[in-house]
Design an enzyme around this catalytic site. Structure first.
Site, short mmCIF file in Angstrom:
data_model
loop_
_atom_site.label_atom_id
_atom_site.label_comp_id
_atom_site.label_asym_id
_atom_site.label_seq_id
_atom_site.Cartn_x
_atom_site.Cartn_y
_atom_site.Cartn_z
N PHE A 25 0.73 -1.14 0.10
CA PHE A 25 -0.18 0.11 0.18
C PHE A 25 1.04 1.63 -0.58
O PHE A 25 1.74 1.38 1.29
CB PHE A 25 -0.81 0.00 1.05
CG PHE A 25 -2.34 -1.26 1.22
CD1 PHE A 25 -2.76 -1.60 0.86
CD2 PHE A 25 -1.72 -2.20 2.21
CE1 PHE A 25 -3.53 -2.20 0.52
CE2 PHE A 25 -1.75 -3.90 2.19
CZ PHE A 25 -3.13 -3.84 1.42
N ASP A 76 5.50 -4.47 3.11
CA ASP A 76 4.53 -3.23 4.07
C ASP A 76 4.37 -2.66 5.24
O ASP A 76 4.95 -2.40 5.82
CB ASP A 76 3.30 -3.52 3.17
CG ASP A 76 2.61 -2.06 3.48
OD1 ASP A 76 3.24 -1.08 3.05
OD2 ASP A 76 1.28 -2.28 3.33
N ASP A 122 1.34 3.73 1.13
CA ASP A 122 0.96 5.24 1.83
C ASP A 122 1.82 6.33 1.92
O ASP A 122 2.93 6.77 0.86
CB ASP A 122 0.59 4.21 3.31
CG ASP A 122 1.72 4.26 3.84
OD1 ASP A 122 3.12 3.61 3.18
OD2 ASP A 122 1.85 3.53 5.05
#
Length: 114
Positions: free
Chosen positions: A21, A91, A23
């Site tokens: 992800f 992650d 981010d």
């Protein structure tokens, strides 16, 4: 009107195909670990807490390089150790490392996506 049902159990049959992800913590953790190197311009923007415009070249490049770096790390782990690691596992590990470092400088982009 609907009935209240019990908790739903989600099943993901192909979780190995999901990438990390992208981010704001993981790129900063990768930079801290020496995996990513920012340009002087990007470093200046991040260090001065200025916003990176959503969808800008800088934001897209930062996210894309983060995804690429995690995928390369996953491949290297498999090559060196023979162990299969999922991108989402890397992650989570990188995110956990990043949030434990309060001085970590991360990019700022207003978004509803993360």
């Amino acid at each position: 009107m609907g009935c209240i049902q019990g908790p739903r159990i989600w099943r993901i049959n192909d979780i190995g195909s999901i990438t990390m992800f992208a981010d704001y913590i993981v790129p900063a953790a990768l930079k801290q670990l020496g995996v990513l190197k920012y340009s002087s311009t990007l470093s200046s923007i991040i260090d001065s807490n200025r916003e990176i415009v959503p969808g800008s070249e800088e934001e897209i490049e930062l996210r894309a390089c983060t995804i690429y770096a995690v995928e390369k790390m996953r491949e290297l782990i498999k090559l060196k150790s023979g162990k299969q690691v999922l991108s989402v596992e890397l992650d989570l590990w990188l995110w956990s490392v990043g949030v434990q470092c309060p001085s970590l400088q991360h990019h700022r982009t207003l978004s509803i996506y993360y």
